[in-house]
Design a protein around this motif. Structure first.
Motif, mmCIF file in Angstrom:
data_model
loop_
_atom_site.group_PDB
_atom_site.id
_atom_site.type_symbol
_atom_site.label_atom_id
_atom_site.label_comp_id
_atom_site.label_asym_id
_atom_site.label_seq_id
_atom_site.Cartn_x
_atom_site.Cartn_y
_atom_site.Cartn_z
ATOM 1 N N ASP A 125 92.058 66.789 66.592
ATOM 2 C CA ASP A 125 93.075 66.893 67.627
ATOM 3 C C ASP A 125 93.697 65.520 67.868
ATOM 4 O O ASP A 125 93.029 64.497 67.749
ATOM 5 N N PRO A 126 94.960 65.471 68.228
ATOM 6 C CA PRO A 126 95.575 64.167 68.504
ATOM 7 C C PRO A 126 94.990 63.549 69.769
ATOM 8 O O PRO A 126 94.742 64.240 70.747
ATOM 9 N N PHE A 127 94.756 62.272 69.724
ATOM 10 C CA PHE A 127 94.299 61.527 70.901
ATOM 11 C C PHE A 127 95.446 60.636 71.333
ATOM 12 O O PHE A 127 95.888 59.772 70.577
ATOM 13 N N ILE A 128 95.918 60.839 72.547
ATOM 14 C CA ILE A 128 97.115 60.165 73.026
ATOM 15 C C ILE A 128 96.799 59.471 74.341
ATOM 16 O O ILE A 128 96.106 60.027 75.209
ATOM 17 N N LEU A 129 97.296 58.258 74.471
ATOM 18 C CA LEU A 129 97.276 57.537 75.738
ATOM 19 C C LEU A 129 98.656 57.627 76.373
ATOM 20 O O LEU A 129 99.666 57.464 75.688
ATOM 21 N N ILE A 130 98.672 57.871 77.668
ATOM 22 C CA ILE A 130 99.921 57.888 78.426
ATOM 23 C C ILE A 130 99.815 56.807 79.499
ATOM 24 O O ILE A 130 98.870 56.799 80.287
ATOM 25 N N SER A 131 100.764 55.892 79.507
ATOM 26 C CA SER A 131 100.801 54.842 80.533
ATOM 27 C C SER A 131 102.130 54.913 81.268
ATOM 28 O O SER A 131 103.176 55.133 80.666
ATOM 29 N N VAL A 132 102.073 54.733 82.583
ATOM 30 C CA VAL A 132 103.267 54.784 83.417
ATOM 31 C C VAL A 132 103.234 53.588 84.354
ATOM 32 O O VAL A 132 102.192 52.958 84.567
ATOM 33 N N GLY A 133 104.403 53.280 84.921
ATOM 34 C CA GLY A 133 104.435 52.157 85.845
ATOM 35 C C GLY A 133 105.786 51.939 86.471
ATOM 36 O O GLY A 133 106.551 52.880 86.700
ATOM 37 N N ALA A 134 106.087 50.670 86.732
ATOM 38 C CA ALA A 134 107.321 50.295 87.413
ATOM 39 C C ALA A 134 108.537 50.683 86.587
ATOM 40 O O ALA A 134 108.459 50.882 85.372
ATOM 41 N N LYS A 135 109.667 50.803 87.252
ATOM 42 C CA LYS A 135 110.951 51.182 86.656
ATOM 43 C C LYS A 135 110.902 52.573 86.024
ATOM 44 O O LYS A 135 111.711 52.910 85.170
ATOM 45 N N ARG A 136 109.922 53.379 86.426
ATOM 46 C CA ARG A 136 109.757 54.768 85.950
ATOM 47 C C ARG A 136 109.670 54.826 84.426
ATOM 48 O O ARG A 136 110.310 55.640 83.775
ATOM 49 N N VAL A 137 108.861 53.970 83.887
ATOM 50 C CA VAL A 137 108.649 53.919 82.446
ATOM 51 C C VAL A 137 107.428 54.763 82.087
ATOM 52 O O VAL A 137 106.378 54.633 82.718
ATOM 53 N N VAL A 138 107.591 55.629 81.101
ATOM 54 C CA VAL A 138 106.487 56.405 80.540
ATOM 55 C C VAL A 138 106.370 56.042 79.067
ATOM 56 O O VAL A 138 107.348 56.125 78.326
ATOM 57 N N THR A 139 105.181 55.636 78.656
ATOM 58 C CA THR A 139 104.948 55.243 77.269
ATOM 59 C C THR A 139 103.761 56.019 76.732
ATOM 60 O O THR A 139 102.740 56.146 77.411
ATOM 61 N N ALA A 140 103.913 56.543 75.530
ATOM 62 C CA ALA A 140 102.849 57.285 74.856
ATOM 63 C C ALA A 140 102.358 56.478 73.659
ATOM 64 O O ALA A 140 103.150 55.867 72.939
ATOM 65 N N TRP A 141 101.042 56.475 73.459
ATOM 66 C CA TRP A 141 100.392 55.760 72.363
ATOM 67 C C TRP A 141 99.541 56.753 71.587
ATOM 68 O O TRP A 141 98.817 57.555 72.181
ATOM 69 N N LYS A 142 99.611 56.698 70.265
ATOM 70 C CA LYS A 142 98.883 57.631 69.405
ATOM 71 C C LYS A 142 97.727 56.914 68.719
ATOM 72 O O LYS A 142 97.890 55.826 68.176
ATOM 73 N N GLN A 143 96.566 57.551 68.740
ATOM 74 C CA GLN A 143 95.379 56.939 68.143
ATOM 75 C C GLN A 143 95.474 56.939 66.622
ATOM 76 O O GLN A 143 95.948 57.892 66.005
ATOM 77 N N THR A 144 95.026 55.855 66.028
ATOM 78 C CA THR A 144 94.940 55.754 64.575
ATOM 79 C C THR A 144 93.555 55.240 64.202
ATOM 80 O O THR A 144 93.081 54.240 64.752
ATOM 81 N N VAL A 145 92.892 55.950 63.308
ATOM 82 C CA VAL A 145 91.624 55.503 62.732
ATOM 83 C C VAL A 145 91.856 55.396 61.242
ATOM 84 O O VAL A 145 92.015 56.397 60.547
ATOM 85 N N THR A 146 91.924 54.201 60.741
ATOM 86 C CA THR A 146 92.281 53.975 59.345
ATOM 87 C C THR A 146 91.166 53.250 58.629
ATOM 88 O O THR A 146 90.463 52.408 59.204
ATOM 89 N N THR A 147 91.009 53.579 57.365
ATOM 90 C CA THR A 147 90.115 52.862 56.475
ATOM 91 C C THR A 147 90.971 52.186 55.432
ATOM 92 O O THR A 147 91.574 52.831 54.576
#
Length: 1391
Positions: A887-909
């Motif tokens: 399943d995708p693992f996603i981080l969601i961060s929010v803050g000032a100026k109504r910014v929403v940012t999504a980060w996608k997990q990567t596990v690489t060899t």
């Protein structure tokens, strides 16, 4: 669960990661170590470092919840049995002082090491005011005896005397200047020589001394006048035996005085202040007069005033030859005694450098600050008068700086004219070998073995009619170590290319052959770039229009080696044309990957295919004209791309790294099957204005890899260690526009060369130390972390990391935490399981414009939505967000100026990864590639996925209305569809109700306060949707949707505006059905909110989520434009100058041979990022709005006319899902008396028959210091009614969700759970953990629906803001708390 006794459970502190508040050197005997130990105070702990190896030895807990403010050591040590020695260490913080004995022993069975043991001697009673300084006094003791007394200075301008041997307070003295102090520093080793410098709140430094009262006993002769102190709360002070006497009053500062330091002989002192200055004072002769009698005595500044800091100065120290200051501007500056600044060190981030410390014997400088980093430098200062402070054996014999002139530059004499010869190009091949090309067509070689008599060799006269324009160098490693073989490619102004092959050993070089051919038209040859294969050699040439030519150089005899003499031919085998038509500035070619990547002068990246069949073609074959297979517009904004490199990630994925003049290092991932390039990460190196390249090398430890950014900041050349965050080299050269070259060895700190041209002179700076000859400086002794307050954190759970057996080792010994900070950064920190020690901290990125991150959440579980089976598509599409079936693992961060940012997990060899180098990095040096251990190492990280923020509403939005004027970038190479103004899209296309989002001049002041998210995937669908719920400070809550993998943002629903803003958010997904594969299907989607008025509301999102999933399934995603995305951070990333053009002027079109951008565009959504097919204007304004796909044939698509104005023709039916307004199902008023700061929902528990009943717990904490616990039951309507008949509860609320009933039961409330506001709570239904501003973590047992406190612990984190918990086993938990720093706490049974 049975009753539990509080004594059965324990909370254990882990390592604190936060600001460093105290530094102190501990000098060992010479037979133990040549360098001192370093003691650093952080939180309530003391860290001990061995500077010889640059590693920590041990940490000690000295206080409980009190920050260490200072460490004081006695000047002597006591020799113990064997090789052991002991020191007395006095540690003070706030109002407490403790005296310890530190035992240091050398030896061990497995090799030499230092064994440390810290023993508490005694703890002094609590003082009435904060302790400012502690000094050892040897009154009555001989020179060989230990000090007997402590002088303790407090912020009320009192000095207390403590008898070490008798464990009591001997006397006290107060200064007549009865005012609060910001700083105090004492000097002297006995009472008679004791001098006190007090920095008062009146911006003065009062220097005073202590003298005996008439008839008072000598400190060493008293016997019966000691008073035994009792308790830590307070004590009775003895009758004073001393009085004060003013020495001098120093006036001159215009702000608060934060730090004072004495000169070694007590004749001078330095003070630093809030006024950004440091002042040196000459202390006058002593006067034994009370301060009351000389109030008019005022002495103004006696020495130079040091100005240079841009903010408040926190710390200082003064020595015989130098002065050091550290300030809030994150710089540490070195001065001489005349007030001249001789060095500046800027390696810290955040709120500044708290402490600086210098050791004259070893020339070591230590700095520490809010960012938790401890930086170790060895000063190298060549200014007059500072040589004595610098040991020549350390650096002066290894750093060289000298100047050269080309042989024929002095033959003309006088000023330069048209006949003068000057340098056009420079290239290092080795540290002692330099190639120089001039405007008169000469190519020289300079041997730098002897700097006093450099040997010049004229290799060739390339052209007599045109100057040399470009040069590239390719060095080959030969079998004899001292043999060199260089291939030099030179291009002149007539368009001719010349290859010069040079071989030789030592001082003797020979030109093996030269070969010239016409490559371009006159003035059209601007660049040349080497590439190499074992069987042949290839070279690229570039012209001003973005065209590349690939030439093949081959031997007529078809020899396998080009070192044989003979005749050579060259043939043109391919031409490549950029779709942007801009000059190519750099390229890298990987023939194994069959890929060529180029960067142009406007920040764009272009990819070309390079099949092996093309490279094996003969000279008679007609050249092939290639078009780009992919591109990325605005990879570095509008700034030039300086270097690119290719490395393999997997069999079908390639990593592309680029650096640019915007000071950023960008990473992209190219998928060969899809021929698509995706942005995966970026690091902005704020210390550099332009990055020329990134150098990768192995460290001494085979498992570590270090990266170095090489570039320029203003007129300085800088080498920056990206891994350690330290500055390796800084040379003032005049900027990057001058001819220059650099060369780095496998250890750049010790092996670096740089040369540049200024005023017809070649200046060379070389620092080249053989291996194992010297320690590496600078060093980072402690992990660098956030530089400001942390507002949110969350655990990255192991079950989401890996699913394959070979990757289980990634999470076997380590855990990860994601944190969001006030400075807008998001970091991923790795810690060691079991011990809680911090291992590493990775910078993931930052929000747009550095806006503060207020909340962060992790999404790891996939919920399955099952629509009607007839609507499930039969076509299987590749899921970019699902890796290896996880399943995708996603981080969601929010803050000032109504910014929403999504980060996608990567596990690489990473396998067989070879980092390409620029020509200035010696391409053929095999030591520059990553080591084998790093090449097979799995790594966990998160890559940037998408960012969304509101549009900027300003006058530019009305461009469509007046005069039909459109804006295009200055390059003008934009297609008609590219010039769509993102602001001109109608509000309906954004899926936002206008009345819910009013436009005002202060809309950027609104900020998101909290976030929660969940992922829903339609069974059999080709995409998934991440639903994000955000709470804004304007009292609105919005349900948003991020469609994956297409990364489009939609506004799905708006929760009806409440009377007060929402501070905390949680969601609940209750299962109703389970598939055969045990996949969870979410039937009910609920949101729970806590507001500033103390209420908790429950919202039903089910209908909105299901309608959106059904509606989005009808979209034809395959018709979407290939949007390219990049976070809008970094210099130059948000667009540059814009040129207005009249509407009758059509924009330029892309080259006809460009095959990209042929996809249709019809529907409007918010994609929240910048696109390659749009103007760079999308970088300036917020979320871009562009039609991307169509729903049905009866819709009229969006049209773009020749003037690039947008005309939207829509029918009455909706083109995309519309935003709905939801009412709260239930509002629970007065749960708290004030704001609900934190909220947490436990996992779902299925109870009852056939899992027909779902139960979860809701725990909240508020400003009223209370913790509330609620239980929510969801079950069939008729079953709930039967249960309610026999329920014994305080009160309950019940409401209907379809054919189910939800019952909310009030369980318990602890009114005074903390002595201050509660900032974080967590529960799993059995245990509850909380943290408050009182710096306490408390554990509660939820037994019989009652909160019972079982354990509590004082933590080191001041002002905690957030808490998260990870379940490690039965009754075993790891607790992470963040605020001004971060700390791990472990909860487990006592046994």
């Amino acid at each position: 669960m049975g009753a539990t006794e509080p004594s059965q459970w324990q909370l254990h502190r882990g390592q604190y990661l936060g600001e460093i508040s105290a530094l102190c050197f501990l000098h060992l005997p010479a037979n133990l170590s040549s360098l001192p130990l370093l003691l650093a105070g952080t939180g309530s702990q003391i860290l001990v470092y061995d500077l010889t190896i640059g590693a920590p030895l041990k940490s000690f807990e000295v206080f409980e919840g009190i920050r260490v403010h200072g460490i004081s050591l006695e000047n002597c040590h006591k020799q113990l049995a064997g090789s052991a020695v002991s020191f007395r260490v006095c540690v003070y913080g706030e109002r407490r002082v403790k005296l310890f004995t530190l035992r240091v022993e050398w030896g061990g069975k497995h090799g030499p090491f230092l064994h440390l043991e810290l023993t508490l001697v005694h703890s002094l009673p609590k003082f009435r005011h904060w302790v400012m300084d502690v000094c050892y006094l040897k009154d009555g003791a001989t020179a060989s005896e230990d000090p007997r007394y402590l002088a303790i200075g407090c912020s009320d301008n009192y000095v207390y005397f403590w008898d070490i041997s008798r464990y009591n307070m001997y006397s006290e003295v107060k200064c007549a200047e009865r005012c609060l102090l910001y700083s105090m520093k004492m000097f002297g080793d006995d009472t008679d020589s004791l001098r006190i410098a007090s920095g008062t709140i009146f911006n003065e430094v009062v220097v005073w001394k202590v003298i005996c009262q008439n008839g008072a006993k000598h400190p060493g002769s008293h016997a019966e006048d000691h008073l035994q102190l009792n308790g830590d709360v307070g004590f009775s002070y003895p009758v004073p035996n001393y009085r004060d006497a003013l020495i001098s009053r120093l006036v001159g500062h215009e702000g608060s005085i934060f730090r004072i330091a004495w000169f070694s002989n007590g004749t001078k002192l330095i003070s630093v202040s809030d006024d950004r200055s440091a002042r040196i004072w000459e202390v006058q002769a002593e006067k034994e007069i009370s301060c009351n009698g000389v109030q008019e005595q005022v002495n103004h500044s006696e020495g130079p005033v040091l100005f240079g800091h841009n903010a408040r100065i926190w710390d200082c120290c003064i020595f015989e030859s130098l002065i050091i200051t550290a300030g809030e501007d994150c710089t540490c500056r070195v001065w001489d005694h005349h007030g001249r600044e001789v060095n500046e060190i800027k390696e810290h981030i955040g709120r500044g450098v708290w402490r600086c410390l210098y050791d004259p014997g070893s020339s070591l400088l230590v700095t520490a600050g809010f960012d938790s980093a401890i930086k170790l430098h060895q000063l190298c200062i060549s200014s007059e008068g500072l040589e004595k402070a610098v040991a020549s054996e350390d650096f002066s014999d290894r750093k060289e700086a000298f100047a050269l002139s080309i042989p024929k530059s002095s033959s003309y004499g006088g000023l330069m004219d048209s006949k003068s010869e000057y340098v056009r190009c420079l290239n290092f091949s080795r540290e002692d070998s330099l190639y120089v090309a001039t405007n008169n067509g000469y190519l020289y070689h300079v041997n730098l073995c002897n700097t006093e008599a450099a040997k010049w060799t004229e290799l060739a006269r390339i052209s007599e009619e045109a100057p040399i324009i470009c040069m590239d160098l390719l060095s080959k490693c030969s079998d004899p170590p001292d043999r060199c073989e260089d291939w030099i490619a030179v291009g002149d102004g007539k368009g001719g290319m010349t290859i010069v092959h040079v071989v030789g050993t030592g001082w003797k070089l020979e030109v093996e052959f030269t070969f010239t051919w016409p490559a371009e038209e006159e003035r059209h040859l601007l660049g040349t770039y080497w590439c190499k294969l074992p069987e042949a050699r290839f070279i690229f040439t570039a012209d001003p229009g973005g065209r590349l030519k690939l030439w093949k150089l081959c031997h007529n005899l078809h020899s396998a080696s080009l070192t044989d003499k003979g005749s050579y031919d060259v043939c043109l085998i391919a031409e490549y044309a950029s779709c942007f038509g801009k000059r190519i500035m750099c390229l890298d070619a990987s023939f194994d990957e069959e890929l060529i990547v180029c960067g142009d002068i406007r920040g764009n990246l272009i990819l070309f295919s390079s099949p092996r069949t093309l490279l094996n073609s003969n000279s008679g074959t007609t050249e092939v004209k290639e078009s780009p297979v992919s591109y990325f517009k605005g990879a570095h904004g509008v700034s030039s791309v300086n270097s690119v490199s290719i490395s393999r990630l997997s069999s079908d994925e390639v990593d592309i790294r680029s650096t640019g003049a915007d000071g950023c290092v960008c990473h992209f991932q190219y998928e060969r099957d899809l021929q698509s390039m995706e942005f995966i990460g970026m690091k902005q190196v704020k210390e550099l204005g332009a990055i020329r390249s990134v150098f990768t090398t192995d460290c001494c430890d085979d498992s570590d890899v270090s990266e170095y950014a090489v570039g320029f900041a203003s007129d300085n050349f800088i080498i920056w260690n990206l891994t350690a965050g330290t500055k390796v080299q800084q040379i003032t050269c005049g900027g990057w526009r001058r001819p220059h070259s650099y060369y780095l060895g496998h250890l750049p700190e010790m092996m670096n060369c740089f040369t540049f041209v200024k005023d017809d002179v070649i200046y060379i700076h070389r620092h080249w130390v053989p291996e194992n000859k010297r320690r590496v400086y600078p060093q980072n002794l402690h992990l660098q972390f956030h530089g400001r307050e942390i507002h949110s954190l969350c655990f990255i759970h192991e079950q989401s990391l890996c699913s394959q057996d070979e990757n289980h080792g990634l999470a076997a010994k380590s855990g990860w935490l994601a944190t969001g900070c006030e400075d807008g950064t998001v970091r991923l920190t790795r810690y060691e399981l079991g011990t809680g020690n911090w291992l590493s901290s990775q910078h993931l990125g930052e929000h747009v414009g550095g806006s503060a991150v207020r909340a962060i959440c992790a999404v790891s579980k996939m919920h399955v939505f099952m629509p009607d089976p007839s609507n499930i598509p039969n076509v299987v599409y590749r899921q970019n967000e699902i890796v290896n079936g996880r399943d995708p693992f996603i981080l969601i961060s929010v803050g000032a100026k109504r910014v929403v940012t999504a980060w996608k997990q990567t596990v690489t060899t990473v396998k067989n990864r070879v980092d390409a180098m620029s020509s200035e990095m010696n391409k053929n040096n095999e030591n520059n590639s990553s080591g084998s251990s790093a090449a097979t190492m799995s790594s966990l990280s998160f890559q940037w996925l998408s960012t969304d923020m509101p549009l900027r509403h300003n006058s530019n939005m009305k461009r469509q209305d007046s005069n039909n004027v459109s804006e295009t970038p200055e390059d003008g190479t934009v297609a008609a569809s590219d010039a769509i103004p993102c602001e001109s899209v109608s509000p309906e296309c954004r899926n936002t109700e206008p009345n819910l989002y009013p436009v005002d001049n202060f809309e950027n002041d609104w900020r998101y306060l909290d976030v929660t998210a969940f992922i829903v995937k339609e069974a059999g669908s080709r995409f998934s949707v991440c639903f994000v719920i955000v709470a804004c400070s304007d009292a609105t809550v919005t349900l948003r949707a991020l469609v994956l993998p297409f990364q489009f943002w939609f506004d799905v629903a708006s929760l009806a505006p409440l009377s007060s803003p929402v501070l905390s958010l949680q969601h609940v997904v209750t299962p109703i059905l389970l598939s055969k594969e045990n996949s969870q299907i979410g039937s009910f989607y609920l949101a729970i909110t806590g507001s500033t008025d103390g209420s908790i509301a429950i919202w039903d999102l089910t209908e909105s989520v299901e309608n959106f999933m059904r509606h989005i399934a009808d979209f034809q995603m395959e018709n979407c434009i290939d949007f390219q995305k990049r976070p809008r951070t970094g210099r130059g990333s948000q667009g540059g100058r814009w040129w207005r053009s009249i509407d009758t002027k059509k924009p330029k079109k892309r080259p006809a041979n460009c095959k990209l951008g042929e996809k249709a565009n019809n529907i409007s959504v918010s994609d929240g990022r910048s696109e390659s097919s749009k103007e760079m204007e999308d970088h300036v304004h917020g979320t871009s709005e562009t039609s991307i796909f169509k729903k049905s044939d009866d819709h009229v698509p969006l049209k773009v006319d020749n003037q690039s104005s947008l005309v939207s023709e829509r029918k009455t039916d909706n083109l995309s899902p519309q935003t709905s307004v939801l009412e709260a199902m239930q509002v629970l008023d007065n749960i708290h008396q004030s704001g609900v700061n934190c909220l947490y929902v436990s996992d779902i528990e299925n109870q009852g028959l056939n899992d027909s009943m779902s139960t979860f717990y809701v725990v909240s904490g508020g400003d009223d210091q209370a913790i509330n616990c609620l239980r929510c039951d969801l079950e069939l309507d008729h079953m709930l009614k039967l249960q309610n008949m026999n329920a014994k509860i305080h009160f309950n609320h019940h409401f209907r969700i379809q054919n189910y009933q939800m019952q909310v039961t009030y369980l318990d409330k602890t009114i005074s759970a903390h002595s201050s506001a509660v900032k974080g709570v967590w529960t799993d239904g059995s245990w509850v953990f909380s943290v408050g501003l009182d710096q306490r973590v408390r554990c509660w047992n939820l037994n019989h629906d009652k909160l019972t406190e079982c354990a509590h612990l004082i933590i080191n984190v001041p002002e905690p803001e957030s808490l998260d918990v990870k379940i490690c086993g039965r009754n075993h938990y790891q607790i992470a708390v963040a605020g001004r720093g971060m700390q791990m706490i472990e909860f487990r049974p006592t046994n």
